[in-house]
Structures are given as C-alpha cells and as structure tokens.
Design a protein around this motif. Structure first.
Motif, short mmCIF file in Angstrom:
data_model
loop_
_atom_site.label_atom_id
_atom_site.label_comp_id
_atom_site.label_asym_id
_atom_site.label_seq_id
_atom_site.Cartn_x
_atom_site.Cartn_y
_atom_site.Cartn_z
N THR A 129 -8.50 -15.78 -12.73
CA THR A 129 -7.14 -16.32 -12.90
C THR A 129 -6.40 -16.31 -11.57
O THR A 129 -5.76 -17.30 -11.19
CB THR A 129 -6.37 -15.49 -13.93
N LEU A 130 -6.48 -15.22 -10.84
CA LEU A 130 -5.86 -15.14 -9.52
C LEU A 130 -6.42 -16.22 -8.60
O LEU A 130 -5.68 -16.84 -7.82
CB LEU A 130 -6.06 -13.75 -8.92
N ALA A 131 -7.72 -16.45 -8.68
CA ALA A 131 -8.34 -17.45 -7.82
C ALA A 131 -7.76 -18.84 -8.06
O ALA A 131 -7.55 -19.61 -7.12
CB ALA A 131 -9.85 -17.47 -8.06
N ALA A 190 -0.97 -13.29 -0.48
CA ALA A 190 -1.89 -12.55 0.38
C ALA A 190 -3.29 -12.52 -0.21
O ALA A 190 -3.47 -12.32 -1.43
CB ALA A 190 -1.39 -11.11 0.59
N ALA A 191 -4.29 -12.71 0.65
CA ALA A 191 -5.67 -12.68 0.18
C ALA A 191 -6.11 -11.26 -0.20
O ALA A 191 -7.07 -11.09 -0.95
CB ALA A 191 -6.60 -13.23 1.27
N ASN A 192 -5.41 -10.24 0.30
CA ASN A 192 -5.76 -8.87 -0.05
C ASN A 192 -5.64 -8.60 -1.55
O ASN A 192 -6.34 -7.73 -2.09
CB ASN A 192 -4.87 -7.87 0.71
N GLN A 193 -4.75 -9.32 -2.23
CA GLN A 193 -4.62 -9.13 -3.67
C GLN A 193 -5.91 -9.49 -4.38
O GLN A 193 -6.25 -8.91 -5.42
CB GLN A 193 -3.46 -9.95 -4.21
N PHE A 210 0.81 -1.21 0.00
CA PHE A 210 0.00 0.00 0.00
C PHE A 210 0.85 1.27 0.00
O PHE A 210 0.62 2.18 -0.79
CB PHE A 210 -0.94 0.00 1.20
N GLY A 211 1.84 1.34 0.90
CA GLY A 211 2.63 2.56 1.03
C GLY A 211 3.37 2.92 -0.24
O GLY A 211 3.37 4.08 -0.67
N LEU A 212 4.04 1.96 -0.86
CA LEU A 212 4.78 2.20 -2.09
C LEU A 212 3.91 2.08 -3.34
O LEU A 212 4.40 2.26 -4.45
CB LEU A 212 5.96 1.23 -2.19
N GLY A 213 2.63 1.74 -3.15
CA GLY A 213 1.71 1.67 -4.28
C GLY A 213 1.87 0.46 -5.16
O GLY A 213 1.44 0.47 -6.32
N PHE A 214 2.47 -0.62 -4.64
CA PHE A 214 2.70 -1.79 -5.48
C PHE A 214 1.40 -2.44 -5.90
O PHE A 214 1.35 -3.14 -6.92
CB PHE A 214 3.58 -2.79 -4.73
N HIS A 215 0.33 -2.22 -5.13
CA HIS A 215 -0.96 -2.82 -5.48
C HIS A 215 -1.52 -2.25 -6.79
O HIS A 215 -2.39 -2.86 -7.39
CB HIS A 215 -1.97 -2.57 -4.35
N LYS A 216 -1.00 -1.12 -7.24
CA LYS A 216 -1.50 -0.52 -8.49
C LYS A 216 -1.19 -1.39 -9.70
O LYS A 216 -1.86 -1.27 -10.73
CB LYS A 216 -0.89 0.86 -8.67
N LEU A 217 -0.18 -2.24 -9.59
CA LEU A 217 0.14 -3.11 -10.72
C LEU A 217 -1.02 -4.04 -11.04
O LEU A 217 -1.13 -4.51 -12.19
CB LEU A 217 1.39 -3.93 -10.41
N CYS A 218 -1.88 -4.30 -10.06
CA CYS A 218 -3.04 -5.15 -10.32
C CYS A 218 -3.97 -4.51 -11.35
O CYS A 218 -4.69 -5.21 -12.06
CB CYS A 218 -3.82 -5.42 -9.03
N THR A 238 -7.85 -0.06 3.68
CA THR A 238 -8.91 -0.63 4.52
C THR A 238 -9.98 -1.33 3.70
O THR A 238 -11.08 -1.55 4.18
CB THR A 238 -9.57 0.48 5.35
N ALA A 239 -9.65 -1.69 2.46
CA ALA A 239 -10.62 -2.42 1.64
C ALA A 239 -10.97 -3.73 2.30
O ALA A 239 -10.11 -4.39 2.87
CB ALA A 239 -10.03 -2.68 0.24
N PRO A 240 -12.24 -4.12 2.28
CA PRO A 240 -12.66 -5.33 2.99
C PRO A 240 -12.04 -6.59 2.39
O PRO A 240 -11.74 -6.64 1.20
CB PRO A 240 -14.18 -5.34 2.84
N LEU A 241 -11.86 -7.60 3.22
CA LEU A 241 -11.29 -8.85 2.75
C LEU A 241 -12.21 -9.57 1.78
O LEU A 241 -11.77 -10.32 0.92
CB LEU A 241 -10.98 -9.77 3.94
#
Length: 530
Positions: free
Chosen positions: A501-503, A483-486, A160-168, A285-288
């Motif tokens: 595909t991730l699933a 991680a399940a957050n992805q 989250f801090g470095l924004g790596f989740h944006k690659l999704c 804080t996105a829900p699981l």
C-alpha cells in the motif's frame, strides 16, 4: 530580454536538476531490473551512503558555509520545517477521515504526512541551481546544503528521536487491525454520541438490544456507503465486526456509574504512551533497501531487547513484567543514564554530523583548525607546512566522501522502485486517498509555503532578501515526496516483509515529482530573483 525569455530560462534552470535526478533514479532502476545489482550489494551501498557519505557531506558543507553571521538562519528554518510537518500531519489525518485507506496503512499515512525526502532530492537541486545567478556559486552551494542539513536534523529528530516511526508498526498489531473501518459518517456519529455521553447530555442505552441495534445500523450504513461510493468488493471487507466493536464500546462508555469497574481508566493498550513504549524501536541506521531483510535481521535491527519477530506485531499492551533485583528499583540517575545511552545509540549519523558541524562552524579556534578564518589563520592559528590549516585534510576528506552521497542515494531510490510490488488490479488500490495525499504533499503544502515564506520575507527579518538561498531552500523543501525510509521501516515491522500500500502512494508521488518539483523550483527561483 523579454519576459518570455526570462520565463524560459527559469524553467530550463529548474528542469535541469530534475532531469539529472531522473537519470540517476532511472540508472538504478535499469541496473536492478537487468540483474546487475543484487539485494546484498545494494544493502551494503545503502549503509555506506547513509552512515558515512551523507554525514561527511553535511559536515563538510556546514564547516565551509556556516559563520556566526548566517547561523541566524537556523531558527527560521527549524520553524518552517516543523510547520511543514504539522501541516502534513493535518492533511494526512483529513485524507484518512474522508477517504478509504486500507487497514495496513491507517497509521502509516500519518507518518507519510509528516516525513518527507529532505535529503538527496533537494540537495541535488540546490547543488545544481546554486552554481548560477541569482546565487553566489562561491558561497551558496555549500550554504544551501548546510540549510538543508537543518531540515534533515528536524526530520531525523521527529522520525527516529521522538519515535514517530513506531506508528508504522501499529497497522500490523492485533488490537488495531479493525480500527476505523467505518466510513466517515458513522465514525463521527459514534464519536459525537460518545462526547455527548461524556458531557452527560444524553441518556445511556442500557439494554443489550439497544447495543445490537446500534451495531446493526452502523454495519448496514457502512456496507451501503462502501458499495455506493468506494466500490470496494464487500466480500473482501467485513464491516460488521468493526461496527459491533465500535458501537459496543460507544454504548458502554460511562454506563454503570455506581459500579467500581466503570471508574477504572482506559486499558493500557488504548494509551498512546503505552503503545509507544511497547512498540520496539528500529535503528536509524536501517538500510535504504530492505527487500532482502529476513525476520532474524529485522529483530537485530530493533534496539529494544527481549522481542521476537512475532512479538513486534502481536504482543499485548498490558503491564510489562519487571525483573526483581537485589538492590531494588534502580535509581533515577541510572534510569536517565540508560535512557540517554539508548538515545545516543539510536541517533542517526547525519544528526551527529550536524551536532559536530555546528561547533566546528561557529567556534573560531575549532574552525581555524579546519579552514581559513580571518584573524586566526596564519597568525593565532599557525598553518601546516603546505600552507593550509593544521586539520584541513579532514575537511577535504569529508567533502571528497560526501560528493558521492547524493548520486548514490538517487541510484538506490531507483533500486527500491525496481523491487516494489503493488496490487495488479486498479480497483484494489485506494485511488482516492492516493490522489488526495499526493496533491496535499506536492501542491497544497508548497502553495502554503510560498505565501508564508513571502510574508515572512516582507514582514519579518527571518528571511532577508539578500539571503536568496535561504528563501529558495525554505520553499523548495515544502514540495518533496514522502521519505523513502518509511518504506524500510514498514517492511521491517510488517510480518510479511512487504509494504504494497505504501508503495502505491510513493510511486505516484515520485512519478509526478519531476513535474511538480520543476514547477516549484521555478517559482522559488522567480521569487528570489525578483
């Protein structure tokens, strides 16, 4: 006792927490399939677990366990956590290069390599195994959770801090949909030819016929390769547009050197920095469980204003319009303040728990307000009428709330599995990539960690033999699934709201977790006990 008896005890101790996790996950799966947990209910439970119970668990464990003497473990564990992330990224990149990965997961697989489930799964194992020999139950249970909190801090900072989740999100943008569709041989041939041209070692083809010839050759080889090795139905995948696009871009790089157009830098959409800036951020804080998340809710979960649900995936990466103001451009101090405020708003609660827990653990006057501190409690810091430190009830409340974090997170993981949808036909799955990625995260990285941590234990003071729980945690967290957050982030960024595909990748990893995690826990236990 014989060596066989010792081995049996170690395996049983390692299997018990794994079985406990399996039962929690199964309970969530069964109750969801039975219709006893609605999406709205699980969404609320997930928010409470992530934003309240887990931070309380981290804070209570850190205050109870950390001291100025054992805080020295912070640096080595951060080093190991970063090392695992880098190694996972390299493994994911190699898998993407040598195996077929669907176009909706070519960036997501890199995210999967970096982020791992460093929260509920290892915490459940540590809380169970640290209660018995060779660990000290009075100290190592809380200390192990505190050590895990360091890994959680590193993961949240990266994701989250470095924004790596944006690659999704990059798997669902128009300008990335056709990237890297050529097989391994053709991709690297194009890259090598481009490198040669950049170094001036190869003459440029200048005619349109040469460009078409390269494109046709690449397309034919791509089709032959996919048909012969990947067994992907050719009618579902059109490789020729990708080949033409890549071959054309390869041919045109560096041509017409005398022309002013060729001296321009790459378009903004090809810049990594501009892609990161243009991709909206998802709140930490996105829900699981986001199966019930609508498009409108997805927009509300983004912290960058001015984006619509469609613009998340299809907006261009050109220059952003700048609103004119009477005072002109804002001062640099205001920009920094706004950026800082934005980062603070997007910092996940577990990270705040670490930030608050560290000073409360290490500063004696602060710690004496919460728990017993030799030389302070009862003398320099008077006790409350009940004989406890003045703010001891805050620590007790945090521990009380934190006790439900791990079991509820495991139940929610089972809920997520119950609602996953994967392709019904096996041939539609990237089986080679799924297998290689699972082996990398569950076997290769753990084997590497065993040798590295043991080398550090023998040759450096980073993992002293007397701190058994530190060595155990460092090895255990090397072999956790993704991680399940992805899953949540991908569903939010995907216009269809799915992550099929991730699933398929997650299902295999979590299915084999009970075998590999038990083996890794047994190996780690054997190392610290010897």
């Amino acid at each position: 006792m014989s060596s066989a008896g010792n081995a049996g005890q170690i395996i049983y101790k390692a299997f018990t927490p794994t079985l406990k996790m399996a039962l929690c996950i199964l309970s969530g799966f069964v109750t969801t399939k039975a219709g006893m947990l609605s999406p709205s209910a699980t969404k609320g439970i997930s928010l409470i677990t992530m934003n309240l119970c887990l931070p309380c668990l981290i804070f209570g464990s850190m205050v109870s366990a950390f001291t100025p003497q054992n805080i020295a473990a912070f640096g080595p564990l951060v080093l190991v956590a970063v090392m695992y992330e880098i190694l996972g990224l390299l493994c994911a990149w190699v898998v993407r290069e040598i195996a077929w990965v669907p176009k909706d997961f070519r960036w997501g697989i890199l995210v999967m390599g970096v982020v791992s489930n460093w929260g509920n799964l290892p915490t459940a194992v540590v809380q169970t195994m640290a209660k018995e020999a060779p660990f000290d139950p009075a100290v190592d249970v809380d200390l192990g959770v505190a050590y895990i909190a360091i890994f959680v801090l590193v993961m949240n900072t990266t994701f989250f801090g470095l924004g790596f989740h944006k690659l999704c999100a990059w798997d669902f943008t128009d300008d990335h949909a056709a990237e890297d569709m050529l097989p391994f041989k053709q991709r690297w041939r194009a890259r090598f030819e481009r490198l040669q041209r950049l170094l001036g070692r190869r003459k440029q083809p200048r005619t349109a016929d040469a460009e078409i010839a390269i494109a046709d050759e690449a397309a034919d080889e791509a089709a032959d390769h996919v048909s012969a090795t990947l067994e992907v139905p050719l009618e579902r995948v059109d490789y020729r547009p990708a080949a033409e696009s890549i071959a054309t871009s390869v041919t045109r790089v560096g041509t017409q050197r005398g022309d002013a157009e060729s001296k321009r830098t790459k378009p903004r959409k090809r810049s990594f920095t501009s892609r990161m800036e243009a991709t909206p951020r998802i709140l930490a804080t996105a829900p699981l469980d986001s199966q019930a998340t609508t498009a409108a809710e997805s927009v509300q979960l983004t912290s960058d204003k001015g984006y619509t649900s469609g613009s998340v995936y299809t907006r261009g990466y050109g220059a952003e319009p700048v609103a004119a103001t009477a005072a002109g451009a804002p001062r640099r101090a205001r920009k920094w303040a706004a950026a800082l405020l934005k980062e603070i708003k997007n910092t996940p609660p577990p990270t705040w728990a670490v930030a608050v827990g560290l000073p409360c653990s290490l500063v004696s006057p602060l710690k004496a307000l919460l728990t017993d501190v030799p030389g302070w409690t009862g003398s320099r810091m008077p006790n409350a009428p009940d004989g406890n430190p003045p703010l001891h009830f805050i620590l007790e409340t945090a521990i009380f709330l934190g006790a439900i974090a791990v079991p509820m997170a495991l139940v929610l993981l089972g809920v997520s599995f119950a609602r996953l949808t994967v392709p019904s036909r096996w041939r539609d799955l990237p089986l080679t990539a799924i297998t290689l990625m699972t082996l990398a995260k569950m076997v290769l990285i753990p084997v590497f960690s065993v040798f590295v941590v043991q080398a550090m234990q023998k040759n450096t003071g980073l993992f002293p033999p007397e701190d058994k729980i530190r060595t155990f945690v460092a090895i255990l967290l090397s072999g956790t699934p993704a991680a399940a957050n992805q899953l949540v982030i991908t569903q939010i960024y995907n216009p269809a709201g799915t992550a099929h595909t991730l699933a398929s990748f997650l299902l295999l990893q979590y299915s084999l977790m009970f075998i590999f995690s038990t083996a890794l826990a047994a190996i780690a236990l054997y190392i610290v006990a010897s």
